[in-house]
Design a protein around this motif. Structure first.
Motif, PDB file in Angstrom:
ATOM      1  N   LEU A 120      -3.814   3.400  -2.053  1.00  0.00           N
ATOM      2  CA  LEU A 120      -2.365   3.379  -2.284  1.00  0.00           C
ATOM      3  C   LEU A 120      -1.792   4.777  -2.062  1.00  0.00           C
ATOM      4  CD1 LEU A 120       0.297   2.119  -3.368  1.00  0.00           C
ATOM      5  CD2 LEU A 120      -0.505   2.744  -5.681  1.00  0.00           C
ATOM      6  N   THR A 121      -0.668   4.856  -1.366  1.00  0.00           N
ATOM      7  CA  THR A 121       0.049   6.113  -1.183  1.00  0.00           C
ATOM      8  C   THR A 121       1.365   6.046  -1.960  1.00  0.00           C
ATOM      9  OG1 THR A 121      -0.871   6.487   1.017  1.00  0.00           O
ATOM     10  CG2 THR A 121       1.157   7.658   0.469  1.00  0.00           C
ATOM     11  N   ILE A 122       1.593   7.042  -2.795  1.00  0.00           N
ATOM     12  CA  ILE A 122       2.829   7.101  -3.578  1.00  0.00           C
ATOM     13  C   ILE A 122       3.583   8.371  -3.213  1.00  0.00           C
ATOM     14  CG2 ILE A 122       3.850   7.201  -5.875  1.00  0.00           C
ATOM     15  CD1 ILE A 122       1.496   5.672  -6.951  1.00  0.00           C
ATOM     16  N   GLU A 123       4.835   8.225  -2.863  1.00  0.00           N
ATOM     17  CA  GLU A 123       5.706   9.359  -2.559  1.00  0.00           C
ATOM     18  C   GLU A 123       6.713   9.517  -3.691  1.00  0.00           C
ATOM     19  OE1 GLU A 123       7.500   8.793   1.246  1.00  0.00           O
ATOM     20  OE2 GLU A 123       5.615   8.184   2.188  1.00  0.00           O
ATOM     21  N   PHE A 124       6.923  10.754  -4.100  1.00  0.00           N
ATOM     22  CA  PHE A 124       7.885  11.046  -5.160  1.00  0.00           C
ATOM     23  C   PHE A 124       8.860  12.103  -4.671  1.00  0.00           C
ATOM     24  CE2 PHE A 124       8.881  13.696  -9.034  1.00  0.00           C
ATOM     25  CZ  PHE A 124       9.834  12.820  -9.544  1.00  0.00           C
ATOM     26  N   GLU A 125      10.146  11.842  -4.867  1.00  0.00           N
ATOM     27  CA  GLU A 125      11.172  12.802  -4.453  1.00  0.00           C
ATOM     28  C   GLU A 125      12.180  12.984  -5.590  1.00  0.00           C
ATOM     29  OE1 GLU A 125      14.460  13.713  -0.925  1.00  0.00           O
ATOM     30  OE2 GLU A 125      13.271  11.869  -0.874  1.00  0.00           O
ATOM     31  N   ASP A 126      12.371  14.236  -5.976  1.00  0.00           N
ATOM     32  CA  ASP A 126      13.370  14.609  -6.975  1.00  0.00           C
ATOM     33  C   ASP A 126      14.489  15.344  -6.251  1.00  0.00           C
ATOM     34  OD1 ASP A 126      14.873  15.549  -9.062  1.00  0.00           O
ATOM     35  OD2 ASP A 126      13.355  16.913  -9.860  1.00  0.00           O
ATOM     36  N   LEU A 158       2.961   8.571 -11.882  1.00  0.00           N
ATOM     37  CA  LEU A 158       2.684   8.160 -10.506  1.00  0.00           C
ATOM     38  C   LEU A 158       1.310   8.652 -10.056  1.00  0.00           C
ATOM     39  CD1 LEU A 158       6.180   8.824  -8.890  1.00  0.00           C
ATOM     40  CD2 LEU A 158       5.216   6.634  -9.633  1.00  0.00           C
ATOM     41  N   ARG A 159       0.927   9.842 -10.502  1.00  0.00           N
ATOM     42  CA  ARG A 159      -0.401  10.361 -10.151  1.00  0.00           C
ATOM     43  C   ARG A 159      -1.489   9.471 -10.740  1.00  0.00           C
ATOM     44  NH1 ARG A 159       0.259  15.033 -11.941  1.00  0.00           N
ATOM     45  NH2 ARG A 159       0.899  16.057  -9.996  1.00  0.00           N
ATOM     46  N   GLU A 160      -1.281   9.016 -12.001  1.00  0.00           N
ATOM     47  CA  GLU A 160      -2.234   8.080 -12.609  1.00  0.00           C
ATOM     48  C   GLU A 160      -2.414   6.845 -11.725  1.00  0.00           C
ATOM     49  OE1 GLU A 160      -1.403   8.773 -17.417  1.00  0.00           O
ATOM     50  OE2 GLU A 160      -0.645   6.997 -16.387  1.00  0.00           O
ATOM     51  N   ASP A 178       0.823  -1.216   0.000  1.00  0.00           N
ATOM     52  CA  ASP A 178       0.000   0.000   0.000  1.00  0.00           C
ATOM     53  C   ASP A 178       0.859   1.269   0.000  1.00  0.00           C
ATOM     54  OD1 ASP A 178       0.991   0.134   2.581  1.00  0.00           O
ATOM     55  OD2 ASP A 178      -0.957  -0.037   3.572  1.00  0.00           O
ATOM     56  N   ARG A 179       2.171   1.108  -0.217  1.00  0.00           N
ATOM     57  CA  ARG A 179       3.042   2.289  -0.256  1.00  0.00           C
ATOM     58  C   ARG A 179       4.175   2.055  -1.251  1.00  0.00           C
ATOM     59  NH1 ARG A 179       7.755   3.794   1.912  1.00  0.00           N
ATOM     60  NH2 ARG A 179       7.927   1.879   3.160  1.00  0.00           N
ATOM     61  N   ILE A 180       4.388   3.059  -2.120  1.00  0.00           N
ATOM     62  CA  ILE A 180       5.491   3.038  -3.088  1.00  0.00           C
ATOM     63  C   ILE A 180       6.215   4.376  -3.010  1.00  0.00           C
ATOM     64  CG2 ILE A 180       6.111   2.943  -5.541  1.00  0.00           C
ATOM     65  CD1 ILE A 180       3.715   1.138  -5.987  1.00  0.00           C
ATOM     66  N   ARG A 181       7.521   4.335  -3.060  1.00  0.00           N
ATOM     67  CA  ARG A 181       8.329   5.553  -3.017  1.00  0.00           C
ATOM     68  C   ARG A 181       9.282   5.545  -4.215  1.00  0.00           C
ATOM     69  NH1 ARG A 181      13.322   6.890  -0.242  1.00  0.00           N
ATOM     70  NH2 ARG A 181      13.459   9.146   0.148  1.00  0.00           N
ATOM     71  N   VAL A 182       9.294   6.653  -4.965  1.00  0.00           N
ATOM     72  CA  VAL A 182      10.166   6.783  -6.135  1.00  0.00           C
ATOM     73  C   VAL A 182      11.077   7.990  -5.924  1.00  0.00           C
ATOM     74  CG1 VAL A 182      10.268   7.153  -8.628  1.00  0.00           C
ATOM     75  CG2 VAL A 182       8.434   5.752  -7.651  1.00  0.00           C
ATOM     76  N   MET A 239       0.994  11.415  -3.040  1.00  0.00           N
ATOM     77  CA  MET A 239      -0.256  11.261  -3.778  1.00  0.00           C
ATOM     78  C   MET A 239      -1.074  10.094  -3.229  1.00  0.00           C
ATOM     79  SD  MET A 239       1.510  11.784  -7.501  1.00  0.00           S
ATOM     80  CE  MET A 239       3.148  11.429  -6.888  1.00  0.00           C
ATOM     81  N   SER A 240      -2.340  10.370  -2.913  1.00  0.00           N
ATOM     82  CA  SER A 240      -3.268   9.344  -2.458  1.00  0.00           C
ATOM     83  C   SER A 240      -4.677   9.846  -2.724  1.00  0.00           C
ATOM     84  CB  SER A 240      -3.066   9.052  -0.971  1.00  0.00           C
ATOM     85  OG  SER A 240      -3.934   8.026  -0.541  1.00  0.00           O
ATOM     86  N   TYR A 241      -5.493   9.055  -3.444  1.00  0.00           N
ATOM     87  CA  TYR A 241      -6.814   9.518  -3.855  1.00  0.00           C
ATOM     88  C   TYR A 241      -7.870   8.469  -3.519  1.00  0.00           C
ATOM     89  CZ  TYR A 241      -3.806  12.637  -6.513  1.00  0.00           C
ATOM     90  OH  TYR A 241      -2.838  13.533  -6.872  1.00  0.00           O
ATOM     91  N   ALA A 242      -8.679   8.760  -2.512  1.00  0.00           N
ATOM     92  CA  ALA A 242      -9.711   7.817  -2.086  1.00  0.00           C
ATOM     93  C   ALA A 242     -10.827   7.691  -3.120  1.00  0.00           C
ATOM     94  CB  ALA A 242     -10.297   8.262  -0.746  1.00  0.00           C
ATOM     95  N   GLY A 243     -11.000   8.728  -3.963  1.00  0.00           N
ATOM     96  CA  GLY A 243     -12.103   8.731  -4.933  1.00  0.00           C
ATOM     97  C   GLY A 243     -11.842   7.929  -6.185  1.00  0.00           C
ATOM     98  N   GLY A 244     -10.633   7.402  -6.359  1.00  0.00           N
ATOM     99  CA  GLY A 244     -10.344   6.559  -7.513  1.00  0.00           C
ATOM    100  C   GLY A 244     -10.504   7.273  -8.838  1.00  0.00           C
ATOM    101  N   ILE A 245     -11.013   6.560  -9.864  1.00  0.00           N
ATOM    102  CA  ILE A 245     -11.060   7.161 -11.199  1.00  0.00           C
ATOM    103  C   ILE A 245     -12.147   8.229 -11.331  1.00  0.00           C
ATOM    104  CG2 ILE A 245     -10.062   5.118 -12.288  1.00  0.00           C
ATOM    105  CD1 ILE A 245     -12.819   4.474 -13.426  1.00  0.00           C
TER     106      ILE A 245
END
Length: 631
Positions: free
Chosen positions: A197-203, A187-189, A54-58, A212-218
């Motif tokens: 799902l929670t996605i973290e992005f770091e540049d 990643l937002r898609e 439930d978590r991805i970090r890029v 990014m995490s969206y409970a409302g889905g598509i």
């Protein structure tokens, strides 16, 4: 020269990937570079779809490397029974080794061919993998696909998951700099497609972070897309979701007021299908049929009228997402879905659930029907205008050629004229084209050799006259570039000797009588494929016998291969013709230019496949990339 046993090269391990990277990632440019990262992200997403993550970090690091971390189950590290090596090393260094071939590990996945991680490894200068599994941390490092060390145990941990860090190989890629905006959009898609799902992005290069995490889905995704348009939704977002024969379908849609074309994003197992496929075709067909049925029953259409697909798609914003076992993609890059079962599932679910929704929500249905009716009226009005007002041609008062299928746009720089060999290919091209900006002019047989003809004979020749009228500029001393009707003129002939002959005759005409079009780089040659090869749920189009022989040598009988050799453009259906020869994104074009003799000789190798003293002399005399073939 002898053909000897030692001339046969046997590629071992990941050597084939480094030798032919385009077969696996599409290109060695920017898109291929980002495809590496997507392959690793997709592996983490497969853990998400398995309910194990439930978590991805890029992370993009300062040294040019990219890192993907997830809290999934972690790649197994135990000895693999077939290879005798660690399973981690097997997955990272052996093609077609992965958990996607067994339904026990993944019921649904984006990775299918077991080549993702190993291909990324093969095309990376350095790759490192940390696995947190069974309370311990394991590590292995690789360079260009080869392990630098054995799998090591680094210590204990209470966490689980996999971390992959790789630096693309500058020996392979023309650029090794990732674009953070492209990555964040992808990643937002994924965050929209997977509620929870929670996605973290770091540049780290630009000191930027996002979460990014969206409970409302598509549904929330469609709302996000609409906010980025210059229009407002006409009704509440329509959302349907159901499953059929182990295929889960989610669709969200809304109509906006602006007259923009359809904005539709499609996905299969979280993989963006940029060229859509069976799932999108099924959705469009069902929506068009339903709105036609309701349009007639509710009085928006007469019995002899119908909404066209373009009417239904205008102003539509939609997301179509499918989760299914063993999808069949066309190509490793998974741009288009070919699974018929997905089309069947989407058709059944979309018809049942949309009918159910429209019956309950008649006010929304009426808003949609009014919007589609408005698009239909606008299309019909535009057609009448085009019929009443003839665009100017090279001959004063001359009507456009009857065989010409003109385009809609009046923007010269956006429009394209395809001069197509044969009525059969011309018919397919008319069905395949994007009528907004692509016009089709079919020619029958070989045109007049203008090098051996008088101006009177030229002007009395029907095919030459059709070309002159369609292009619009006039010829010779009366050439007027301000009356040009198309920004690109594309010669599209069969990939055989006769096709090459016709191309050269056309190029001779343009050079002798419309030379400014060549000087401005407006004349192009469409490169048609010779072969369509299908194997392992992959479809490749090959453009020469050399490409075909190289592929056959590479496969070496290890795959069941279905081969179709095209004898001409007329053998291709409209979908194939669009994908290979007309789609601005995927087609191959040769731009004809006036340059030097050396470059001219190179182009003639492509056009004619042979050499002659006469042609060389002509090229050297005129320093051109174009000449003619005597008939």
């Amino acid at each position: 020269m002898d053909y000897r046993p030692e001339d046969i090269r046997v590629l071992k391990g990941l050597e084939a990937v480094r030798l032919r990277p385009g077969m696996y990632i599409g290109s060695t440019g920017k898109s291929g570079l980002h495809h590496l990262l997507y392959e690793i992200i997709d592996n983490s997403m497969d853990e998400v779809m398995a309910g194990a993550c439930d978590r991805i970090r890029v992370v993009l690091h300062e040294d040019g490397s990219a890192e993907v971390e997830d809290n999934g189950r972690g790649i197994p590290v135990e000895i693999h029974p077939e290879t005798g090596k660690s399973t981690l090393e097997t997955v990272m260094t052996v093609l077609h080794a992965g958990g996607k071939f067994s339904n026990s590990a993944y019921k649904v996945s984006g990775g299918l061919h077991g080549v993702g991680a190993s291909v990324v490894n093969a095309l990376s200068e350095v790759m490192e993998v940390w696995v947190r599994r069974n309370g311990r941390i394991y590590y292995q490092k690789y360079s260009r696909g080869q392990p630098i060390c054995e799998v090591k145990e680094l210590g204990e941990t209470t966490e689980r998951g996999t971390v992959v860090r790789f630096r693309p190989d500058p020996e392979i890629f023309s650029t090794t700099e990732f674009d953070p905006d492209i990555i964040e959009n992808r990643l937002r898609e994924l965050a929209f497609l997977n509620p929870g799902l929670t996605i973290e992005f770091e540049d780290k290069i630009n000191d930027y972070k996002s979460k990014m995490s969206y409970a409302g889905g598509i549904k929330e995704y469609v709302s996000y897309i609409v906010k980025n348009t210059n229009s407002k939704p006409l009704h509440d977002i329509v959302y349907i979701s159901d499953s059929y024969e182990n295929i889960k379908v989610d669709i969200a849609l809304v109509y906006i007021a602006s007259q923009d074309e359809e904005t539709l994003y499609s996905f299969v197992n979280n993989i963006r299908t940029i060229d859509h496929g069976t799932h999108v075709s099924a959705f469009r067909n069902v929506l068009t049929r339903l709105l036609n049925d309701y349009g007639k029953s509710l009085g928006y259409l007469r019995k002899d009228e119908a909404f066209l697909g373009e009417d239904v798609r205008e102003g539509l914003v939609a997301v179509v997402s499918v989760l299914m076992p063993n999808p069949e993609f066309e190509g490793q890059t998974k741009g288009r879905l070919g699974s018929e079962s997905a089309g069947t599932a989407v058709s059944k679910i979309a018809k049942e659930r949309l009918t159910e929704f429209f019956e309950i929500n008649k006010p929304v249905l009426k808003i949609i029907l009014e919007r589609v009716q408005q698009a239909k009226r606008a299309r019909e009005a535009a057609k009448k205008v085009r019929e009443l007002v003839k665009r100017k041609s090279a001959f004063d008062g001359a009507a456009l050629p009857g065989k010409l299928a003109d385009c809609v746009t009046n923007d010269v720089e956006k429009s394209e004229l395809f001069i197509v060999e044969g009525d059969s290919a011309g018919g397919s091209a008319k069905q395949a084209r994007d009528r907004e900006f692509q016009a089709i002019l079919p020619l029958r047989g070989k045109i007049l050799n203008v090098e051996k003809s008088s101006i009177q004979k030229l002007l009395s020749n029907e095919q030459i006259k059709d070309i002159i009228v369609a292009v619009g500029t006039g010829i010779g001393e009366k050439f007027d570039r301000t009356r040009l009707r198309y920004g690109k003129i594309i010669i599209m002939t069969d990939a055989d000797v006769d096709g090459a002959h016709i191309r050269v005759l056309l190029l001779t005409f343009f050079f002798r009588y419309m030379r400014p079009l060549i000087e401005e780089g407006r004349i192009y040659i469409a490169v048609a494929p010779l072969y369509r090869v299908q194997f392992s749920n992959r479809i490749l189009y090959l453009y020469s016998d050399d490409e075909y022989q190289a592929l056959m040598k590479e496969l070496n009988g290890s795959e069941k291969v279905e081969v179709q050799r095209y004898k001409g453009l007329g053998e291709m259906n409209p979908e194939q013709l669009w994908e290979t020869t007309m789609n601005p994104v995927t087609r191959r074009l040769i731009r004809v230019t006036i340059e030097n003799a050396e470059e001219a000789d190179a182009l003639f190798g492509i056009l004619m496949g042979q050499d002659t003293v006469e042609r060389k002399n002509f090229i050297e005399r005129h320093a051109l990339k174009v000449t003619y073939l005597d008939v």
